[in-house]
Scaffold this motif. Sequence first.
Motif, PDB file in Angstrom:
ATOM      1  N   VAL A  37      67.116   4.572  61.305  1.00  0.00           N
ATOM      2  CA  VAL A  37      67.973   3.682  62.083  1.00  0.00           C
ATOM      3  C   VAL A  37      68.912   4.541  62.929  1.00  0.00           C
ATOM      4  O   VAL A  37      69.602   5.415  62.419  1.00  0.00           O
ATOM      5  N   VAL A  38      68.910   4.271  64.217  1.00  0.00           N
ATOM      6  CA  VAL A  38      69.711   5.084  65.128  1.00  0.00           C
ATOM      7  C   VAL A  38      71.199   4.816  64.878  1.00  0.00           C
ATOM      8  O   VAL A  38      71.629   3.670  64.781  1.00  0.00           O
ATOM      9  N   THR A  39      71.962   5.891  64.708  1.00  0.00           N
ATOM     10  CA  THR A  39      73.408   5.732  64.583  1.00  0.00           C
ATOM     11  C   THR A  39      74.137   6.380  65.756  1.00  0.00           C
ATOM     12  O   THR A  39      75.264   6.016  66.057  1.00  0.00           O
ATOM     13  N   THR A  40      73.486   7.355  66.372  1.00  0.00           N
ATOM     14  CA  THR A  40      74.187   8.180  67.355  1.00  0.00           C
ATOM     15  C   THR A  40      73.327   8.378  68.599  1.00  0.00           C
ATOM     16  O   THR A  40      72.158   8.758  68.484  1.00  0.00           O
ATOM     17  N   VAL A  41      73.914   8.095  69.757  1.00  0.00           N
ATOM     18  CA  VAL A  41      73.217   8.309  71.020  1.00  0.00           C
ATOM     19  C   VAL A  41      74.067   9.267  71.856  1.00  0.00           C
ATOM     20  O   VAL A  41      75.279   9.052  72.013  1.00  0.00           O
ATOM     21  N   TRP A  58      77.853   7.854  71.727  1.00  0.00           N
ATOM     22  CA  TRP A  58      78.090   6.498  71.189  1.00  0.00           C
ATOM     23  C   TRP A  58      77.675   6.581  69.726  1.00  0.00           C
ATOM     24  O   TRP A  58      76.536   6.900  69.425  1.00  0.00           O
ATOM     25  N   ASP A  60      77.901   4.905  65.665  1.00  0.00           N
ATOM     26  CA  ASP A  60      78.275   3.851  64.713  1.00  0.00           C
ATOM     27  C   ASP A  60      77.613   4.190  63.388  1.00  0.00           C
ATOM     28  O   ASP A  60      76.480   3.798  63.125  1.00  0.00           O
ATOM     29  N   LEU A  61      78.327   4.912  62.537  1.00  0.00           N
ATOM     30  CA  LEU A  61      77.706   5.436  61.324  1.00  0.00           C
ATOM     31  C   LEU A  61      77.421   4.372  60.276  1.00  0.00           C
ATOM     32  O   LEU A  61      76.517   4.539  59.467  1.00  0.00           O
ATOM     33  N   LEU A 103      65.851  11.767  66.091  1.00  0.00           N
ATOM     34  CA  LEU A 103      64.730  10.849  66.305  1.00  0.00           C
ATOM     35  C   LEU A 103      64.118  11.005  67.687  1.00  0.00           C
ATOM     36  O   LEU A 103      63.127  10.360  68.012  1.00  0.00           O
ATOM     37  N   VAL A 180      67.958   0.104  70.598  1.00  0.00           N
ATOM     38  CA  VAL A 180      69.304   0.509  70.988  1.00  0.00           C
ATOM     39  C   VAL A 180      69.701  -0.281  72.230  1.00  0.00           C
ATOM     40  O   VAL A 180      68.883  -0.460  73.141  1.00  0.00           O
ATOM     41  N   ASP A 181      70.912  -0.753  72.246  1.00  0.00           N
ATOM     42  CA  ASP A 181      71.434  -1.447  73.423  1.00  0.00           C
ATOM     43  C   ASP A 181      72.931  -1.163  73.455  1.00  0.00           C
ATOM     44  O   ASP A 181      73.710  -1.803  72.750  1.00  0.00           O
ATOM     45  N   ILE A 182      73.323  -0.141  74.246  1.00  0.00           N
ATOM     46  CA  ILE A 182      74.723   0.282  74.253  1.00  0.00           C
ATOM     47  C   ILE A 182      75.215   0.416  75.692  1.00  0.00           C
ATOM     48  O   ILE A 182      74.416   0.450  76.631  1.00  0.00           O
TER      49      ILE A 182
ATOM     50  N   ILE B 598      74.485  -0.686  67.215  1.00  0.00           N
ATOM     51  CA  ILE B 598      73.877   0.160  68.224  1.00  0.00           C
ATOM     52  C   ILE B 598      72.709  -0.549  68.901  1.00  0.00           C
ATOM     53  O   ILE B 598      72.348  -0.256  70.024  1.00  0.00           O
ATOM     54  N   GLY B 599      72.140  -1.520  68.221  1.00  0.00           N
ATOM     55  CA  GLY B 599      71.030  -2.260  68.804  1.00  0.00           C
ATOM     56  C   GLY B 599      71.494  -3.436  69.641  1.00  0.00           C
ATOM     57  O   GLY B 599      70.686  -4.242  70.081  1.00  0.00           O
ATOM     58  N   GLY B 600      72.804  -3.600  69.812  1.00  0.00           N
ATOM     59  CA  GLY B 600      73.291  -4.731  70.573  1.00  0.00           C
ATOM     60  C   GLY B 600      73.939  -5.745  69.662  1.00  0.00           C
ATOM     61  O   GLY B 600      74.430  -5.402  68.586  1.00  0.00           O
TER      62      GLY B 600
END
Lengths: 189, 763
Positions: A37-41, A58, A60-61, A103, A180-182, B598-600
């Motif tokens: 699961v992506v936490t950091t971009v 960006w 969100d841990l 990732l 991801v949507d940031i 992070i996914g919206g």
Amino acid sequence: MKKSFRPYLAFLLTGSLLTFSACKDEAEPEPDHEHDVVTTVTLTLTPANGGQAVTATWEDLDGPGGKAPVIEQLVLSANTTYNGSITFASEEAHGDHHDTHDLTADIRAEGTAHEIFYQVTPQGLVAFSKTDKDAGGLPIGLETAATTTAAGAGKVRIILKHQPGTKSSTSNENTGETDVDISFDTKVQ
Amino acid sequence: MAMAQEQVHLDGDDPEQDCGLTLSGKVLDHDTREPLIGATIYIEELQRGTLSDEYGNYHFHHLCRASYTLKVTYIGYEEEHQSFRLSTSTVRNLSLHIDARQLKQVVITGGRLQEQAQATETLQGRELEETRGLSLGESLKKLTGVSSVQTGPTVSKPVIHGLFGNRVVIMNNGVRHESQQWGNEHAPEIDPLNAQQMRVIKGAAGVRYGSDAIGGIVLVEPNPLPDSAGIRGEVSLIGSTNNRMGTVAGMAEGKLRQLPLSWRLHTSVKKAGSAQAPRYNLNNTGFEEQNLAATLGYKRQRFGAELYYSFFHTKLGFLSSAHIGNLTDLANAIGREQPEETGSFTYTIARPYQDVTHHLLKAKAFYQTGEAGELQFTYGLQQNVRQEYDRHRNTGDRPQLDLDLQTHTTELVWEHKPFANISGSMGVSTIWQNNTYAANTRALLPYFINTTIGAFAEERWRKENLQLEAGIRYDNKSLDIKRWNRTEGVLRPSYTFHNFSGSFGALYDLGYHVTLGANVGYASRAPHAYELFANGLHNSAASFERGNPELVSENAVNTMATINYHSNLRLNGELSLYYNTINNYIYLQLAPDYALGIGGAYLQADYLQADARFWGADLSFDYALTSRLTLNNKTSLVYAKNRETDSYLPFITPGRTDNTLRYSFEDKTSSRLSDSYLALGGLYVGRQSRSDAQSDPVLAAPDAYFLLHAEAGTQLQFGKQQVELGIVGSNLLNTSYRDYQNRLRYFADEMGRMIMFRIKVPL
């Protein structure tokens, strides 16, 4: 009567024995962390003519809800062309434990099932064009060229789409599943 | 039959005289109107008797004007007493009713006699055979008042009177089935092919099998072990169109000659490809299932023991387009005419899918004491491993959710000898349960240990036409949670719940054809660890579900009245009405604000409590149009409301009615075929009009739908070999529809036409 109850007591005890021998309370829960699961971009923009690279992160841990994400501002120079690259990572940090799973390589390897979209408001603040291609010759978006012209302020929205089997020359940011949507607040000066 | 004229004939008597009257008539079966030959008719006052002749006729001559009492007896029928005054010669037909004791035997095969005040439904015999090949949840939909909550075409959970999940206790072969029942997309891990009968007790019924049973109980019961020596077996093959499902099931059983030892082995293997909606393929909805069950029984007059082991494994594909990221994806999915990925038919199961394994080991023993009654002890060990594989980037073979639930149950029941019309039982039971999840997977559900100890007693008093029953139960449940918190490390909240259950019922036999039943049940259910501590993303709903650690037990008072009209020639049926008040009803409510990640944006759903009310009616009847053609109706209505806000509750079963015409062919001795039948029916499910933007904020309830179905079956005789054949067609008109209680209704239509064939060969 009393005597005839003896066998059942034996039964009951057998059952209880089985029950309570299993009662050892030794297992401790692991910190919940899904490595995928992506936490950091992190978006890195390096001026094509050389100079200091600009990064914005960006993070969100703790996943959706909980603590608010930490979002950096993207500050760019006007009339500049940048070579852009973006990384996605799954990070884990609690106490003295820190662990990072990158990732980006997975996304590149599965390029035919992923695409990254850049949406800029107001339009023309920054122009992104994707410079990398997947095995099928379609853009991925991990590598970009970003060009600024006039100074201004706005947002850069980055969408990573998982499009297994649906990525095509006509697929867009409404195709597939959103990973991801940031958005980064962006300033061009 | 010459005995019919055994009275002395006195010649020369004038029929007009006071003592020259004749009483005659026929003795008949009340229902069939068939004459009964050789019935005894006895005039008590005169101590004179006679037997009916080969036409059912009887006659008494030379009777005087007086009051007489006739006693009519016939084996298998109830004794009939008739008092009347005889003033002229009279023809009097006497109709007899089949003995209730004999009726009770009919019940065991036909399910007609009511044994308890609470409404029950049984799926067995032909109706059960017609469901062979379907999952447990889909099979139970045959019963009035039972529907299912679905997740796509493969996952189906039973719903009783609008309640499901943890509120429905499933007893699998006498052991309380313990798995991750809190999840709406978690189907019961039970092989219905091993069941010989499935019984549903409707309404709050916590006394016998433990609190929690606010909605009711499903009892899945395999055949009893053989009691005559020898070995026999059975092989079944089931296949279907649509998802091209194939099932092989085999059974072998026997009893030793020298020892009172019996055994049975049952196995089944199922495989199905992706299901087809009328207009497109439902991508990645294939499934496979493997089952094994072994039983060993030792039975003497006073003592017996049984060892049972069953293994269940399934791999279920999940509609790929229902696995979405965020709210935008959800809006896109709802806006599409058909799912984004339709693909084409395949048996391959890709991510996302579930892989579930369930082991059950049961040891049971009974001991019959001469004067005290019978003692039964049951121990059950269950392990449920649920792995869910999401469709993220390739993460090797690892699942994203990996839960392991181990449960030990014990039960000791004493069934005492009836005394003074009272029969009953009492007992104690324990549950010990440990839930863990694998490292580096989603902590959707925390670690927990649940220890429950309960005691119950239920008694039944029966005299003549009235039966009264009452029961009480207490459960003490302690729940010890261990959950990881990012800032504080491991937290160990712990809870203790005291749950009472009670019931009071009355059954009144109103003459020969009508039974009235009324029941008030109280059940109380402690919140599940998931409802307290859920914390995670539900990909198919784009919702982020949050538990509420402040929840308390919910409790229900369920009042039910049932009228049963039975043993009639043409019309037989049952109507039951219920009114269920649930206080502190726990439900998942979508919150007005979004959770940002992070996914919206995701929807947030919180577990809340409110006082609720459920009410409704179940009607089922058979009407014999001719001796061969029968109309069957099953109708059920459920209503529910949040009493605090006077608003609708989400996910409640819409009203439905299923009507079937069945024609049974006559068995001809010359023919190879027997028990042949043909049936055609239609199921109508209304729109859930009791829903609004508050109960269903994402998408309004779908339209009503009508589905045509047909069934046929026969028994074929090849020399000494018998073969049972059946064919069942569902959604024959290939209607495109969506069901309100299918969680994937946002994404795709239901399955289209499916024809299922089955063949059973006893060996």
